[in-house]
Design an enzyme around this catalytic site. Sequence first.
Site, PDB file in Angstrom:
ATOM      1  N   ASP A 294       0.869  -1.171   0.000  1.00  0.00           N
ATOM      2  CA  ASP A 294       0.000   0.000   0.000  1.00  0.00           C
ATOM      3  C   ASP A 294       0.915   1.234   0.000  1.00  0.00           C
ATOM      4  OD1 ASP A 294      -2.147   1.683   0.000  1.00  0.00           O
ATOM      5  OD2 ASP A 294      -3.216   0.691   1.619  1.00  0.00           O
TER       6      ASP A 294
HETATM    7  C1  BGC Z   1      -5.214   3.000   0.130  1.00  0.00           C
HETATM    8  C2  BGC Z   1      -5.291   1.929  -0.928  1.00  0.00           C
HETATM    9  C3  BGC Z   1      -5.202   2.558  -2.297  1.00  0.00           C
HETATM   10  C4  BGC Z   1      -3.916   3.329  -2.381  1.00  0.00           C
HETATM   11  C5  BGC Z   1      -3.650   3.940  -3.743  1.00  0.00           C
HETATM   12  C6  BGC Z   1      -4.043   3.933  -0.076  1.00  0.00           C
HETATM   13  O1  BGC Z   1      -4.110   5.031   0.771  1.00  0.00           O
HETATM   14  O2  BGC Z   1      -5.136   2.384   1.401  1.00  0.00           O
HETATM   15  O3  BGC Z   1      -6.468   1.198  -0.762  1.00  0.00           O
HETATM   16  O4  BGC Z   1      -5.289   1.575  -3.279  1.00  0.00           O
HETATM   17  O5  BGC Z   1      -3.948   4.361  -1.412  1.00  0.00           O
HETATM   18  O6  BGC Z   1      -4.468   4.986  -4.011  1.00  0.00           O
END
Ligand code: BGC
Length: 766
Positions: A294
């Site tokens: 993530d």
């Molecule tokens: C979130 C993810 C997301 C990623 C990219 C993160 O803050 O937890 O679910 O896919 O950002 O945008």
Amino acid sequence: MFYNILKTLLSVTFLFVLSLQSSQAQTQLIYPEIEEKVDSLLKIMTLEEKVGQLNLHTGTWDITGPKPEGNAAERYKLLSNGGVGAMLNVVGAEATLNAQQIAVENSRLGIPLMFGYDVIHGYKTIFPVPIAEVASWDLKAAETSARIAAIEAAAAGVNWTFAPMIDVSRDARWGRIVESGSEDPFLISEMTRARVAGFQTEDLSANNTIAATAKHFAAYGFAEAGRDYNTIDVSKNTLHNMILPPFKAATDAGAATVMSAFNDIWGIPATAHDYLQNDILKNEWGFNGFIVTDWGTIRQLVPHGYSPNLRTGSKDAIIAGTDMDMESEGFQRHLADLVNNGEVDIEIVNNAVRRILRVKYLLGLFEDPYRYSDAEREENTLYTDEHRAAARDVARKSMVLMENRTNLLPLSKEVNSIAVIGTLADDKDSPIGTWRAQGEANSAVSLLEGIQNAVSKETEVHYAEGYTLAEGRKNFVSELNFPEDDGSGIEEAVEIAGNADIVIMALGEEGFQSGEGRSQVDISLKGRQLELFKKVMEVNPNVVVVLMNGRPIAEPELYENAPSLLEAWHLGSEAGNAIADVLFGDYNPSGKLPVSVPRHVGQVPIYYNHKNTGRPVPQQGDAGTVFWSHYTDESNDPQYPFGYGLSYTSFEYSDLRLSKPSMAMEEEITVSVNVTNTGERAGEEVVQFYIRDHFASTVRPVKELKGFRKISLDPGEKKSVSFTVNSNTLGFFGADEIFKAEAGIFSLMIGGNSTDLLSTEFELTE
Ligand code: BGC
């Protein structure tokens, strides 16, 4: 140019028609012809080029504009020399084409990029937020919404979605419950299969399919106290029985990627979790796609207190099975050095690169890296009438009728006057919800518009705001604001309510009130909404409440007094029309709650599949004792149980029967029930099947969903519904840490929600 050389090198006749049969997908994305190509490519890659494949960068400059300067110039350079494997947040046919050209035409090997994006509930045409879609219990609907999202995203250059999010959660304080939507692993697993099928279909190489991401691995939905990103401490038993099954379903369904979670679990951040990533996901389950972190989670190993610096964090992450680094720049800065110093084995890097290249081949990117970036297709594909009609249909199916005490619903379209009350009713933005991809601000059909579209020309529709809402929509990146409501809207609302035949009152949450970083300690209605409801009820008993929200709301006074109440969530582009379809009877509501709705935040975590405890009821012969598992100031029961939902008709369950009274481990048994539509309208019912394992090596939940079927019945019609039970249905991860069924007595229960069930017992023998 180099791309062409590469193509020749790797044999030009790369004309595979990938047929990702779901059964084949379980051999997990392996095709010999692709493996050969991946190996040949790996052989000619330098260490720097290999590391480049492991970097996922966000688009930080205008890709369609002039060459960037300053900080972005370094990233531009990396992109041009093979230093980036994939990008996120670069969308649109033109931008993705430009970025792809920079990567493919300048770098030595011309390896194409993947373009990832959070396509969570639609790309441009916005479908219901996931909690709503799960409430449909309609697998076809979930597949359709993912399918259309993929068709639109793929036309706009995106070939990889960071969805589905499948984190089981029991906590309405956690804002991201809106994204996964359920406390139940079985329901999420079924939805996951449908969504992966929608995004990827059986042919990931088609130019209108995109790679799915099962996220967040793992246990993110169990954040302590519901506070986002908080630590998690669940047992191995809970992890395996409650949290991991949807991920297993995703990988079995062929999901091409998995995203690790922000949280630590047992003191080890998920991104550095060898047991989760290597032992379980890659080795035990044989997952052959790749694991992406993530956002910034390698960097975050430092504040976690796990790795002292980014260099060590990068080493910890890759050794623990992480393949791609989203925005930490850890692999980019340190991985080559770690390999050269002998701290990371090159085979670990090769393995990660192999997984990423495999997915790129599966997507057909080596065949044609520009296949997703087609401006004409983009122009003709997004936000079409057909897609909006599908969004409306899924939205209709996602609503849950919670109350209809006086049979006020469905309403007549010929009614003389309607008072529409509540800021949310005139809100064209909130229904688009959180994670809206390219969904435009203020583009939804509002409830007010939906009502106006539905009623007769003679019907008078009056509107009053009634209350103010949290301000979140314009500043997704900053704190939510809950401004003081001075109550000045109440008087006007009460006045129009008093003069109308029917009141339709929208209450709930602004579109960004639930979502990432949006945890709350208070899950009741904010501001003066309840006060408004009570005042309106004093002047008109014909009130229909339409709840619009992303998390379960605890508000007993509302639920216990509203004559009619429709849970409508945030329903997407066609929200208002879909709600009107239900309010005026063009669609008979069929959704069921995918979560238990608490009476009070203090009951959280509250979930139907809990264990019984040693003191489930007052001790016998000891009247009035307090020594049992309960609260002294609130009931144990939720306001509404998991699986609950009404219809404009009624269903009767009868004649629960088994094909035999007992079964041996290798056998199957069938449990059947009759369901009759006893009302006057055609309707759909979600028939739910639960089990209970009475005694086991580890204590089992009082109920566990093991099957469901959504059926349609005409008035008076009766259908028999059957479920097959085998040792897989009855199995669990037990004291010996092996998944298997244990002999003994089981209850089998079938009904229309998790509480009102017919029940029978049978014995499983060795
Ligand atoms: C979130 C993810 C997301 C990623 C990219 C993160 O803050 O937890 O679910 O896919 O950002 O945008």
